[in-house]
Design a protein around this motif. Sequence first.
Motif, mmCIF file in Angstrom:
data_model
loop_
_atom_site.group_PDB
_atom_site.id
_atom_site.type_symbol
_atom_site.label_atom_id
_atom_site.label_comp_id
_atom_site.label_asym_id
_atom_site.label_seq_id
_atom_site.Cartn_x
_atom_site.Cartn_y
_atom_site.Cartn_z
ATOM 1 N N ASN A 1 3.146 -0.337 -9.979
ATOM 2 C CA ASN A 1 3.003 0.931 -9.696
ATOM 3 C C ASN A 1 3.027 1.856 -10.834
ATOM 4 O O ASN A 1 2.246 2.827 -11.068
ATOM 5 C CB ASN A 1 4.510 1.521 -8.789
ATOM 6 N N ASN A 2 4.128 1.561 -11.851
ATOM 7 C CA ASN A 2 4.263 2.380 -13.017
ATOM 8 C C ASN A 2 3.019 2.498 -14.021
ATOM 9 O O ASN A 2 2.681 3.145 -14.539
ATOM 10 C CB ASN A 2 5.491 2.044 -13.772
ATOM 11 N N ALA B 1 5.261 6.755 -0.159
ATOM 12 C CA ALA B 1 5.167 6.699 1.081
ATOM 13 C C ALA B 1 5.516 5.182 1.270
ATOM 14 O O ALA B 1 5.929 4.666 2.262
ATOM 15 C CB ALA B 1 4.096 7.287 1.722
ATOM 16 N N GLY B 2 4.659 4.177 0.704
ATOM 17 C CA GLY B 2 4.682 2.726 0.808
ATOM 18 C C GLY B 2 5.962 2.418 0.387
ATOM 19 O O GLY B 2 6.500 1.346 1.304
ATOM 20 N N LEU C 1 -0.386 3.618 -1.116
ATOM 21 C CA LEU C 1 0.256 2.988 0.088
ATOM 22 C C LEU C 1 0.258 1.600 0.174
ATOM 23 O O LEU C 1 0.936 0.803 0.452
ATOM 24 C CB LEU C 1 -0.020 3.974 1.108
ATOM 25 N N LEU C 2 -1.043 1.236 0.119
ATOM 26 C CA LEU C 2 -1.285 -0.162 0.313
ATOM 27 C C LEU C 2 -0.684 -1.167 -0.873
ATOM 28 O O LEU C 2 -0.573 -2.257 -0.529
ATOM 29 C CB LEU C 2 -2.833 -0.481 0.419
ATOM 30 N N ASN D 1 2.560 -5.580 -3.451
ATOM 31 C CA ASN D 1 3.363 -5.839 -4.522
ATOM 32 C C ASN D 1 4.516 -6.437 -4.721
ATOM 33 O O ASN D 1 5.594 -6.232 -4.038
ATOM 34 C CB ASN D 1 3.783 -4.388 -5.175
ATOM 35 N N PRO D 2 4.689 -7.890 -5.138
ATOM 36 C CA PRO D 2 5.830 -8.689 -4.894
ATOM 37 C C PRO D 2 7.152 -7.952 -5.644
ATOM 38 O O PRO D 2 8.239 -8.155 -5.072
ATOM 39 C CB PRO D 2 5.417 -9.881 -5.497
#
Length: 193
Positions: A20-21, A45-46, A109-110, A115-116
Amino acid sequence: MSFIPFLSYVIVTTFTPGPNNIMAMSNASRMGLRKSMPFILGVGAGFLAIMLLSSYFNLVLYHFIPRVKVGMNILGCLYMLYLAVKIVRSSFQQRDDSAPNNNSFFSGLLLQFINPKVILYGITVISTFITPYHYSNFKLIGFAAFLAFVGFLATFSWALFGSLFQSFLLKYQKAFNIVMALLLVYSALSVFR
């Protein structure tokens, strides 16, 4: 619930480099913060969805299999120690221009569902720090919203500071990694107090 270990784990896990980052920072450095906002909002949101799913998954486990609490605490502790080792050994990677340019709300979102880091984070933080003490829907939703908000802040911060934050991490990478790892070890050991 011990708030200092909880907050240490939450901050360390959400603000350290992860998909994400890194993607938010890369998108913002290429296209600017404003054009990166759909992706960042999608991540938020995810993240909220994963935290809610983790909350109710852990709650169901605790209600139907009460003995799972000890095992989940041990697994959560081991995972935090594993993350501490990974952080100490890791090196900060600069932008990867070969990565696909997915900057939409939907891609953010997906990403959370594959993303573990976020999935394991959700299961660990909820099972270790929240469901042993809180069972009500109101509190679970509140904690999930809080965790999602912190996750959003982390992603937004990486995007906002982009190359400035990247150069800081490159300059002080080892010290930063050691401090983050020690905070994770502290969080892991506090589970058994």
